[in-house]
Design an enzyme around this catalytic site. Structure first.
Site, PDB file in Angstrom:
ATOM      1  N   GLY A  65      41.424  29.677  31.198  1.00  0.00           N
ATOM      2  CA  GLY A  65      40.374  29.672  30.261  1.00  0.00           C
ATOM      3  C   GLY A  65      39.990  30.870  29.692  1.00  0.00           C
ATOM      4  O   GLY A  65      39.744  31.931  30.581  1.00  0.00           O
ATOM      5  N   ALA A  66      40.273  31.291  28.437  1.00  0.00           N
ATOM      6  CA  ALA A  66      40.096  32.484  27.848  1.00  0.00           C
ATOM      7  C   ALA A  66      39.033  33.321  28.305  1.00  0.00           C
ATOM      8  O   ALA A  66      39.210  34.425  28.529  1.00  0.00           O
ATOM      9  CB  ALA A  66      40.169  32.359  26.358  1.00  0.00           C
ATOM     10  N   GLN A 212      44.176  19.809  32.712  1.00  0.00           N
ATOM     11  CA  GLN A 212      42.832  20.457  32.782  1.00  0.00           C
ATOM     12  C   GLN A 212      41.766  19.666  32.195  1.00  0.00           C
ATOM     13  O   GLN A 212      40.632  19.828  32.535  1.00  0.00           O
ATOM     14  CB  GLN A 212      42.796  21.663  31.721  1.00  0.00           C
ATOM     15  CG  GLN A 212      43.590  23.011  32.374  1.00  0.00           C
ATOM     16  CD  GLN A 212      45.031  22.912  31.794  1.00  0.00           C
ATOM     17  OE1 GLN A 212      45.777  21.896  31.369  1.00  0.00           O
ATOM     18  NE2 GLN A 212      45.664  24.070  31.586  1.00  0.00           N
ATOM     19  N   ASP A 253      41.976  29.774  22.334  1.00  0.00           N
ATOM     20  CA  ASP A 253      42.411  31.018  23.196  1.00  0.00           C
ATOM     21  C   ASP A 253      42.776  32.136  22.435  1.00  0.00           C
ATOM     22  O   ASP A 253      42.790  33.386  22.980  1.00  0.00           O
ATOM     23  CB  ASP A 253      43.601  30.792  23.937  1.00  0.00           C
ATOM     24  CG  ASP A 253      43.366  29.710  25.012  1.00  0.00           C
ATOM     25  OD1 ASP A 253      43.299  28.477  24.637  1.00  0.00           O
ATOM     26  OD2 ASP A 253      43.174  29.937  26.102  1.00  0.00           O
ATOM     27  N   LYS A 264      45.221  25.113  23.797  1.00  0.00           N
ATOM     28  CA  LYS A 264      46.178  24.392  24.616  1.00  0.00           C
ATOM     29  C   LYS A 264      47.066  23.500  23.877  1.00  0.00           C
ATOM     30  O   LYS A 264      46.748  22.742  23.018  1.00  0.00           O
ATOM     31  CB  LYS A 264      45.221  23.633  25.757  1.00  0.00           C
ATOM     32  CG  LYS A 264      46.134  22.994  26.769  1.00  0.00           C
ATOM     33  CD  LYS A 264      47.059  23.857  27.453  1.00  0.00           C
ATOM     34  CE  LYS A 264      46.442  24.737  28.211  1.00  0.00           C
ATOM     35  NZ  LYS A 264      47.276  25.792  28.431  1.00  0.00           N
TER      36      LYS A 264
HETATM   37  O1  MRU Z   1      45.814  27.308  30.237  1.00  0.00           O
HETATM   38  P1  MRU Z   1      44.501  27.446  30.384  1.00  0.00           P
HETATM   39  O2  MRU Z   1      43.929  26.273  31.382  1.00  0.00           O
HETATM   40  O3  MRU Z   1      43.780  28.761  30.753  1.00  0.00           O
HETATM   41  O4  MRU Z   1      44.110  27.197  28.817  1.00  0.00           O
HETATM   42  C1  MRU Z   1      42.776  26.904  28.709  1.00  0.00           C
HETATM   43  C2  MRU Z   1      42.446  26.388  27.221  1.00  0.00           C
HETATM   44  O5  MRU Z   1      43.397  26.213  26.293  1.00  0.00           O
HETATM   45  C3  MRU Z   1      41.122  26.393  26.818  1.00  0.00           C
HETATM   46  O6  MRU Z   1      40.893  25.256  25.853  1.00  0.00           O
HETATM   47  C4  MRU Z   1      40.678  27.458  25.957  1.00  0.00           C
HETATM   48  O7  MRU Z   1      40.627  28.592  27.010  1.00  0.00           O
HETATM   49  C5  MRU Z   1      39.367  27.424  25.429  1.00  0.00           C
HETATM   50  S1  MRU Z   1      38.122  28.393  25.312  1.00  0.00           S
HETATM   51  C6  MRU Z   1      37.111  28.091  27.005  1.00  0.00           C
END
Ligand code: MRU
Length: 390
Positions: A65-66, A212, A253, A264
């Protein structure tokens, strides 16, 4: 174990009655995180003691998550200087952390902030300064995500007041508290709605390949008591056609200065379906996700992850053990690109900690007049996945 960071009232999250953040410093001098690779089957924490621990946790998605990637990278710098506060180690730490995951902008943002905080600081003072700055990054993320919730809830409220029916929100991936330090981005308005008595129901995309949505978003919505239903990634379009989705809210992200949203993989298809059905599509994000140096979503590096994430799937058996099984023929190659870009024209609005704005250069600059986008010639960012991308 109570989360030691901040007053309990500032936390959204309760697991078995205990409030948690996703990352916090511990007495040993290390940092503790929730091990997301074991959810939803087991709620466990893991301690990070070194730079390598922090980098490994990001790379293997123990944390993900970013915003949480950014927070963990910040603590990764602090853990590095705890063992060796030299300039050389600091440079190495930045390099190692920067290489963990290429797409989320929060990683670069947090590393830049740590570097600035440590500039000109004597070696003997670096540990205290680094841990202090990492803690401030975490506290700011909590406050920004809470604020995203306060702005975003008005969109849900207005839909609720105009229809009188529970508001059906579709979300993709996990952009909840697990992806941040607390509250979440896309889920923060949903928690705010639920907590203030607005009837809300969430369609949770499973989000293959790593699930996720099914594993993490469903877990945290259930823990908070928010009504939700997990759906196959491919169902969203049909639900929209049948009037069963009132709005889509996703995270981001990396967001360009012109409002293109990288999230994602699969998010773009949801935006297309929402557009075709006249359904509002919102991206919720803190400023740390905005890459002011990029204009075009095409220039965002898209992470390619191991094919095994696609060819295999993990689950709990009837015996209670968690096992991984193959679901693709041994001889079939697989391509696992982790993100896609939704062009700004398909995004109804951005929900930020400063308010809601159009997904455009003008919209973002209206909210962030202090952040001038770098007007530079379009540049080609290196593509993380060039080798096998058709
Ligand atoms: O690959 P990840 O699980 O780190 O991807 C996370 C996402 O794409 C979330 O939707 C993203 O970080 C959105 S901000 C909380």
């Amino acid at each position: 174990m109570p989360a030691p960071n901040g007053p309990i009232a500032s936390c959204s999250v309760k697991i078995s009655g205990v409030h948690y953040r996703t990352i916090w410093p511990i007495a040993t001098g290390g940092v503790r995180v929730i091990d997301q690779s074991r959810l939803p089957f087991e709620f466990a924490t893991v301690d990070l003691q070194t730079l390598e621990d922090a980098a490994g946790a990001i790379r293997t998605m123990v944390v993900r998550g970013a915003p949480l990637i950014g927070a963990t990278a910040a603590y990764g710098i602090a853990l590095a200087v705890r063992h060796d506060a030299s300039d050389a180690r600091l440079d190495e730490a930045e390099r190692v952390l920067q290489a963990t995951r290429p797409t989320a902008h929060n990683l670069t943002w947090a590393l830049t902030r740590m570097r600035r905080a440590l500039e000109g600081v004597l070696e003997e003072d670096r540990v205290a300064v680094a841990f202090g700055e990492a803690a401030r990054i975490c506290d700011a993320d909590v406050e920004q995500c809470r604020s995203i919730g306060q702005h975003g809830v008005e969109l849900i409220r207005s839909r609720f007041e105009s229809t009188g029916h529970p508001v059906n929100v579709l979300t993709h991936c996990n952009a909840g508290w697990l992806a941040c330090v607390d509250w979440g981005t896309a889920l923060s308005p949903i928690y705010a709605a639920h907590d203030t008595g607005i009837a809300v129901h969430v369609w949770v995309d499973e989000t293959r390949p790593r699930n996720q949505g099914a594993a993490l978003t469903a877990f945290e919505l259930a823990a908070h008591g928010v009504p939700h239903t997990v759906v196959a990634d491919n169902l969203g379009g049909h639900l929209m056609q049948r009037g069963r989705v009132d709005m889509v809210i996703v995270g981001s992200d990396r967001t360009t200065a012109a409002g293109d949203v990288c999230n994602k993989v699969g998010t773009y298809l949801k935006a297309l379906a929402a557009w075709d059905n006249g359904i509002p599509f919102y991206a919720a994000l803190p400023a740390s996700t905005i890459d002011w140096s990029l204009e075009r979503g095409d220039d965002i590096p898209i992470e390619e992850r191991p094919a095994e994430e696609l060819t295999h799937i993990a689950g709990r058996t009837s015996r209670g053990t968690v096992e991984t099984v193959r679901v693709v023929p041994e001889t079939s190659p697989a391509l696992n690109l982790a993100f896609d870009v939704t062009p700004a024209r398909l995004v109804t609005a951005l929900i930020t900690e400063r308010g809601v704005c159009a997904a455009s250069r003008a919209g973002l600059q209206g909210l962030y007049p202090d952040r001038q986008a770098l007007r530079q010639a379009p540049r080609q960012a290196p593509r993380a996945s060039s080798a096998s991308t058709p």
